[in-house]
Design a protein around this motif. Sequence first.
Motif, mmCIF file in Angstrom:
data_model
loop_
_atom_site.group_PDB
_atom_site.id
_atom_site.type_symbol
_atom_site.label_atom_id
_atom_site.label_comp_id
_atom_site.label_asym_id
_atom_site.label_seq_id
_atom_site.Cartn_x
_atom_site.Cartn_y
_atom_site.Cartn_z
ATOM 1 N N ASP A 69 -6.926 5.366 0.829
ATOM 2 C CA ASP A 69 -5.928 4.358 1.189
ATOM 3 C C ASP A 69 -6.116 3.054 0.426
ATOM 4 O OD1 ASP A 69 -8.226 3.492 2.349
ATOM 5 O OD2 ASP A 69 -7.503 3.577 4.418
ATOM 6 N N MET A 70 -6.953 3.051 -0.617
ATOM 7 C CA MET A 70 -7.188 1.832 -1.383
ATOM 8 C C MET A 70 -6.140 1.652 -2.481
ATOM 9 S SD MET A 70 -11.319 2.187 -1.932
ATOM 10 C CE MET A 70 -11.507 0.569 -2.696
ATOM 11 N N GLU A 71 -5.924 0.387 -2.877
ATOM 12 C CA GLU A 71 -5.163 0.102 -4.083
ATOM 13 C C GLU A 71 -6.112 0.204 -5.281
ATOM 14 O OE1 GLU A 71 -2.041 -0.292 -4.130
ATOM 15 O OE2 GLU A 71 -1.568 -0.699 -2.028
ATOM 16 N N PHE A 72 -5.546 0.413 -6.478
ATOM 17 C CA PHE A 72 -6.397 0.492 -7.674
ATOM 18 C C PHE A 72 -7.184 -0.807 -7.854
ATOM 19 C CE2 PHE A 72 -7.055 -0.166 -12.259
ATOM 20 C CZ PHE A 72 -7.817 0.957 -12.548
ATOM 21 N N GLU A 73 -6.531 -1.946 -7.601
ATOM 22 C CA GLU A 73 -7.208 -3.240 -7.768
ATOM 23 C C GLU A 73 -8.420 -3.351 -6.847
ATOM 24 O OE1 GLU A 73 -3.972 -2.775 -7.413
ATOM 25 O OE2 GLU A 73 -3.296 -3.312 -9.435
ATOM 26 N N GLU A 74 -8.329 -2.795 -5.648
ATOM 27 C CA GLU A 74 -9.477 -2.824 -4.730
ATOM 28 C C GLU A 74 -10.624 -1.968 -5.250
ATOM 29 O OE1 GLU A 74 -8.283 -2.885 -0.293
ATOM 30 O OE2 GLU A 74 -6.686 -1.776 -1.304
#
Length: 479
Positions: A368-373
């Motif tokens: 559920d993470m964004e790539f930036e995270e």
Amino acid sequence: MEELVLYAVEYARNLGASYAEARYHRRELRSVTMRGDRIIGIGSRVSEGIGIRVLYEGSMAFAATGRLDREGVRSAVERAISNARSFSSLVKNRMSLSRERFGRASYEVRVLKPFENLAIGDRVPYLKDLYRAVQGSLREARLSTFIANYSEEIEEKIVINSDGAYIRSKIPRVEGFINIVISYPGRGSMSKWYEIAASKGLELLEEEIASNKISNMARNMEETLIRGVSPPKEKIDVVIGPELVGLMMHEGVGHPLEADRVLGREAAQAGESYVKPEMVGRARLGGRYANVIDDPTIPGSSGFYLYDDEGVPARPKILYREGVVTELLHNRETAARMGVNSNGSSRSMDYASEPIVRMSNTYLAPGDMEFEELIEDIELGVYIKNNMEWNIDDTRWQHRYIGLEAFMIEKGELGKPVRNPVLEITTGDFLSSIVGVDKNLEFFPGTCGKGEPSQGVPVWMGGPNVRISKIYLGVAPVE
């Protein structure tokens, strides 16, 4: 045609087969090949016939015929029975098949833009658009090679067996291979085999052109070729893109979890497996993010089907759950040998090929993470978006990949391009080293080869962006 398929099953049973299965399998293919912006080949062919399997006194045999009348089918059935009978006295372990709930169904993939009854030359403008997209993306490097092969297919089947299966299906597919080689004085060259494919109509080509994927890839290749640097020599965090993750799932998880390979049938052909039967449900080879699924029911996918070639309903199979081997890929033969049910993984390339255990669409589950995270706290690392070359050993344990599009990660942001990073890792180390996955699940097509004679079947492979912690990267020589 259904009458002939039924006749094959009934005739085999009359000759003493304890089980009989017949499959009408028709593949209509058309293709165009282009070099640069010039057409160099146009082809079309139809493969059509009936494949028959019989179980006779514990011995299984397969025969096929392209002669679609009663005499041709009768001859093929008698050949299968004769082969099974001649080997039955030599079989040490009598073959049996798992008991299943069989389908009686008819289904068809509907497309937005069908390609039947249209001239194959109508596809040429799409291919030229792709060529212009690549050519127009390059500012400094030279496009040394551009080869595009486009093919479209309609695959139809009727599968009937003596245990009650009756399945009709019709699946259209579009597939394209593109080879790009670019060069620059003093910096050598870079190449990429790029593939698109899906169970769709001509809309796939329009989607591909609109996505700008191939333009962006060519632009990144040029930047990497001219200004790419070597990866850091120390241990670093590495983020791996969905294309490479998917390839690792196909080769490092899917193939070694095919039950026929686990049981040794593929040992002399496509290789062995690091998985042993007693490991299922017990062995932990990865961490909490190691969740791998094979799912033939994904709409539009290359590996799409709703019933396998033994008439067993298809379903998603969880191969790894949080690092534990939970389920192998089975047909009815391997399922019976291991005391489980088939999970609908039996496929054949064409009427002249026997059904064997195959993958469909194999992928690492997203998070559920964004790539930036995923990269925000990486002080120094490398993002390997996709690959140029790869190798893997016969047991599917040791991997080696050379990155194509790759970038430095510095203070949580993507930076300058990295040329030829080499990732060498085992399946177990990869699955247990994952410390984060994002939610950007992407799939990439492939043609999976296996069997003797070799059978190629369409598949998808994919996953999210994946972060693995503190590993060494090598660097391949620049040529």
